[in-house]
Design a protein around this motif. Structure first.
Motif, PDB file in Angstrom:
ATOM      1  N   LEU A 190      -4.715  38.646 -23.592  1.00  0.00           N
ATOM      2  CA  LEU A 190      -5.952  38.224 -22.931  1.00  0.00           C
ATOM      3  C   LEU A 190      -7.155  38.354 -23.863  1.00  0.00           C
ATOM      4  CD1 LEU A 190      -5.448  39.839 -19.406  1.00  0.00           C
ATOM      5  CD2 LEU A 190      -5.259  37.407 -20.008  1.00  0.00           C
ATOM      6  N   PHE A 191      -7.158  39.394 -24.687  1.00  0.00           N
ATOM      7  CA  PHE A 191      -8.255  39.577 -25.633  1.00  0.00           C
ATOM      8  C   PHE A 191      -8.316  38.431 -26.642  1.00  0.00           C
ATOM      9  CE2 PHE A 191      -9.600  41.268 -29.801  1.00  0.00           C
ATOM     10  CZ  PHE A 191     -10.928  41.543 -29.499  1.00  0.00           C
ATOM     11  N   LEU A 192      -7.166  38.078 -27.196  1.00  0.00           N
ATOM     12  CA  LEU A 192      -7.140  36.972 -28.157  1.00  0.00           C
ATOM     13  C   LEU A 192      -7.499  35.651 -27.492  1.00  0.00           C
ATOM     14  CD1 LEU A 192      -4.083  37.723 -30.458  1.00  0.00           C
ATOM     15  CD2 LEU A 192      -6.499  38.213 -30.824  1.00  0.00           C
ATOM     16  N   ARG A 193      -7.063  35.483 -26.226  1.00  0.00           N
ATOM     17  CA  ARG A 193      -7.430  34.259 -25.510  1.00  0.00           C
ATOM     18  C   ARG A 193      -8.945  34.193 -25.312  1.00  0.00           C
ATOM     19  NH1 ARG A 193      -4.805  31.107 -20.853  1.00  0.00           N
ATOM     20  NH2 ARG A 193      -6.521  29.778 -20.191  1.00  0.00           N
ATOM     21  N   ALA A 194      -9.567  35.321 -24.987  1.00  0.00           N
ATOM     22  CA  ALA A 194     -11.020  35.339 -24.816  1.00  0.00           C
ATOM     23  C   ALA A 194     -11.727  34.990 -26.121  1.00  0.00           C
ATOM     24  CB  ALA A 194     -11.475  36.712 -24.311  1.00  0.00           C
ATOM     25  N   LEU A 195     -11.226  35.525 -27.243  1.00  0.00           N
ATOM     26  CA  LEU A 195     -11.812  35.167 -28.538  1.00  0.00           C
ATOM     27  C   LEU A 195     -11.662  33.679 -28.818  1.00  0.00           C
ATOM     28  CD1 LEU A 195     -10.723  38.116 -30.879  1.00  0.00           C
ATOM     29  CD2 LEU A 195     -12.953  37.712 -29.822  1.00  0.00           C
ATOM     30  N   HIS A 196     -10.480  33.128 -28.505  1.00  0.00           N
ATOM     31  CA  HIS A 196     -10.252  31.700 -28.719  1.00  0.00           C
ATOM     32  C   HIS A 196     -11.173  30.863 -27.845  1.00  0.00           C
ATOM     33  CE1 HIS A 196      -8.189  27.827 -27.973  1.00  0.00           C
ATOM     34  NE2 HIS A 196      -7.916  27.906 -29.272  1.00  0.00           N
ATOM     35  N   ASP A 197     -11.311  31.234 -26.579  1.00  0.00           N
ATOM     36  CA  ASP A 197     -12.183  30.477 -25.678  1.00  0.00           C
ATOM     37  C   ASP A 197     -13.636  30.549 -26.140  1.00  0.00           C
ATOM     38  OD1 ASP A 197      -9.987  29.866 -24.178  1.00  0.00           O
ATOM     39  OD2 ASP A 197     -10.363  31.358 -22.615  1.00  0.00           O
ATOM     40  N   ARG A 198     -14.026  31.731 -26.622  1.00  0.00           N
ATOM     41  CA  ARG A 198     -15.397  31.855 -27.111  1.00  0.00           C
ATOM     42  C   ARG A 198     -15.610  30.979 -28.344  1.00  0.00           C
ATOM     43  NH1 ARG A 198     -17.417  37.853 -27.975  1.00  0.00           N
ATOM     44  NH2 ARG A 198     -16.880  37.808 -25.735  1.00  0.00           N
ATOM     45  N   ARG A 219     -17.829  26.037 -30.704  1.00  0.00           N
ATOM     46  CA  ARG A 219     -17.651  24.744 -31.364  1.00  0.00           C
ATOM     47  C   ARG A 219     -18.170  23.607 -30.487  1.00  0.00           C
ATOM     48  NH1 ARG A 219     -13.018  27.273 -33.531  1.00  0.00           N
ATOM     49  NH2 ARG A 219     -11.770  26.810 -31.676  1.00  0.00           N
ATOM     50  N   SER A 220     -17.914  23.685 -29.176  1.00  0.00           N
ATOM     51  CA  SER A 220     -18.402  22.638 -28.274  1.00  0.00           C
ATOM     52  C   SER A 220     -19.922  22.606 -28.254  1.00  0.00           C
ATOM     53  CB  SER A 220     -17.862  22.876 -26.863  1.00  0.00           C
ATOM     54  OG  SER A 220     -16.454  22.832 -26.844  1.00  0.00           O
ATOM     55  N   GLN A 221     -20.538  23.785 -28.225  1.00  0.00           N
ATOM     56  CA  GLN A 221     -21.996  23.827 -28.238  1.00  0.00           C
ATOM     57  C   GLN A 221     -22.558  23.307 -29.553  1.00  0.00           C
ATOM     58  OE1 GLN A 221     -22.943  27.904 -27.339  1.00  0.00           O
ATOM     59  NE2 GLN A 221     -22.588  27.668 -25.132  1.00  0.00           N
ATOM     60  N   ALA A 222     -21.858  23.621 -30.664  1.00  0.00           N
ATOM     61  CA  ALA A 222     -22.315  23.107 -31.953  1.00  0.00           C
ATOM     62  C   ALA A 222     -22.218  21.581 -31.998  1.00  0.00           C
ATOM     63  CB  ALA A 222     -21.498  23.734 -33.090  1.00  0.00           C
ATOM     64  N   LEU A 223     -21.112  21.037 -31.469  1.00  0.00           N
ATOM     65  CA  LEU A 223     -20.972  19.580 -31.421  1.00  0.00           C
ATOM     66  C   LEU A 223     -22.036  18.958 -30.531  1.00  0.00           C
ATOM     67  CD1 LEU A 223     -17.080  19.216 -31.171  1.00  0.00           C
ATOM     68  CD2 LEU A 223     -18.524  18.703 -33.145  1.00  0.00           C
ATOM     69  N   LEU A 224     -22.331  19.619 -29.408  1.00  0.00           N
ATOM     70  CA  LEU A 224     -23.363  19.097 -28.506  1.00  0.00           C
ATOM     71  C   LEU A 224     -24.730  19.121 -29.177  1.00  0.00           C
ATOM     72  CD1 LEU A 224     -24.216  18.082 -25.726  1.00  0.00           C
ATOM     73  CD2 LEU A 224     -24.394  20.474 -24.990  1.00  0.00           C
ATOM     74  N   ARG A 225     -25.028  20.221 -29.876  1.00  0.00           N
ATOM     75  CA  ARG A 225     -26.319  20.280 -30.570  1.00  0.00           C
ATOM     76  C   ARG A 225     -26.405  19.221 -31.663  1.00  0.00           C
ATOM     77  NH1 ARG A 225     -25.455  25.933 -30.044  1.00  0.00           N
ATOM     78  NH2 ARG A 225     -24.563  25.997 -32.130  1.00  0.00           N
ATOM     79  N   ALA A 226     -25.296  19.007 -32.386  1.00  0.00           N
ATOM     80  CA  ALA A 226     -25.299  17.984 -33.428  1.00  0.00           C
ATOM     81  C   ALA A 226     -25.497  16.600 -32.828  1.00  0.00           C
ATOM     82  CB  ALA A 226     -23.987  18.044 -34.229  1.00  0.00           C
TER      83      ALA A 226
END
Length: 400
Positions: free
Chosen positions: A166-174, A179-186
């Motif tokens: 679950l910890f690794l999944r949380a890191l992956h989701d974060r 990345r999604s926010q960076a793409l949205l900002r770009a």
């Protein structure tokens, strides 16, 4: 051939083989410890080979080798399918762990489920893995410290495997969210850039092309004009076309320039309030009658952004007058001082209803774009028709 994709598949296969080998080694180790009376996970049914004499017991030795050697290896090999069928592999290994020493492989499968599947599926698999613990304690003929320690150890191992997944999944989701926010900002930055360039092309080219159309229309309407008037009109057309080409090349040069590290492109040279005189001279040369009222004090102190915005507003108003009120008088009023702001007003009379001269086409977004431009610098702009007069009014900031 996509060598990057091929290398990625090879790395995953290598990792899977290491996981299988490590799980098999741990399963054998757990089996060896179990023969010494040490258990880390409850087994509801098991074969006991401890204390069996070697003489005349070859079948028992073969069975023990299969139980503590071949079974862990075969069970651990199921982890090769943990990416494609994580739930099925985890269920099978958890069930086998209740009768064999496959708990290390089962923990690896539980970790995979927690890291790639939903919270509901993870909770169901965790409950399945914890279910043998109370059953094991309940089936003991007498409650002692050893069964309790086995149950506690199994619970800790299951919780650790699921928690780590679950910890690794949380890191992956974060990371995915970042990345999604960076793409949205770009994408938002690209959209703002496209809007800025579209506004710039409209402001720069619309005025030049309207002058070209006015002079070409004059030649078309009056083909028998004196040679000196024709030569003058042709000269203005040539000059305006040349200037329009230069303006277009400047804008295209900005488009071809790569983005800077901070994500901004260099702007082409921008006009200032001092360029208004040249702008009005061009319109006068096209036959427009312009009356100017200038009451600006400390003109040199006008901020660059305010001056550029004022220039664009007057430019768009003159362009619209060329398009829709050709031959009509235009009045430009400028007032302002530091601390009071800069006020400008452009008015022109509208042609009568029976005016036969067609107006030039327009996008209809020029003045609305200027309203946004004025708002961006902290000002305001209004426009509209009042009787037979069209009025554009703006107030722009000019700090003391």
């Amino acid at each position: 051939m996509d060598w990057g994709k091929r290398d990625g598949v090879g790395r995953r296969r290598g990792i899977d083989m290491l996981v299988v080998a490590g799980a098999a080694a741990l399963c054998v180790t757990v089996g060896f410890a179990q023969t010494r009376g040490l258990r880390v996970y409850p087994q509801l049914s098991s074969l006991a080979f401890t204390g069996v004499p070697l003489e005349g017991r070859l079948p028992v030795l073969v069975a023990g080798f299969a139980h503590y050697g071949l079974v862990p290896l075969a069970g651990s090999a199921l982890l090769l399918w943990r990416r494609r069928r994580p739930v099925a592999v985890a269920v099978l290994l958890v069930l086998l762990s209740t009768v064999t020493t496959l708990i290390p492989a089962a923990l690896a499968a539980l970790f995979t489920v927690a890291s790639v599947r939903s919270a509901r599926t993870t909770a169901a698999m965790t409950a399945l893995a914890l279910l043998p613990l109370p059953l094991y304690v309940a089936l003991q003929p007498s409650l002692s410290a050893v069964p309790l320690a086995t149950a506690v150890t199994g619970g800790v191992l299951v919780g650790g495997a699921v928690g780590w997944g679950l910890f690794l999944r949380a890191l992956h989701d974060r990371g995915e969210q970042a990345r999604s926010q960076a793409l949205l900002r770009a994408e938002q930055a690209r959209q703002r850039e496209r809007e800025s360039l579209a506004r710039e092309m409209h402001d720069v080219l619309a005025h030049r092309l309207s002058l070209l159309s006015v002079h070409a229309g004059a030649l078309e309407v009056n083909p028998g004009a004196p040679p000196e008037q024709v030569a003058q009109a042709v000269g203005v057309i040539r000059s305006s076309a040349h200037q329009a080409m230069e303006d277009l090349q400047q804008v295209l040069g900005v488009l071809r320039t790569p983005l800077q590290p901070e994500g901004a492109r260099p702007e082409p040279p921008q006009p200032t309030l001092a360029d208004l005189a040249r702008l009005m001279d061009e319109s006068r040369a096209a036959g427009m009658r312009i009356d100017v009222g200038d009451d600006i004090t400390h003109r040199a102190a006008v901020p660059a952004t305010t001056g550029r915005t004022a220039y664009r507003i007057v430019q768009e108003a003159l362009t619209n007058a060329h398009k829709h009120a050709r031959g009509q008088d235009v009045r430009i009023t400028l007032r302002g001082a530091p601390g009071r702001g800069l006020d400008l007003e452009v008015t022109n009379t509208m042609p009568t209803t029976g005016h036969s001269q067609p107006s030039l086409p327009g996008s209809g977004s020029g003045l609305e774009g200027l309203r946004e431009r004025a708002a961006l610098v902290g000002g305001e702009l209004a426009y509209g028709r009042e009787g037979q007069t069209h009025r554009v009014w703006a107030r722009l900031p000019w700090p003391a």
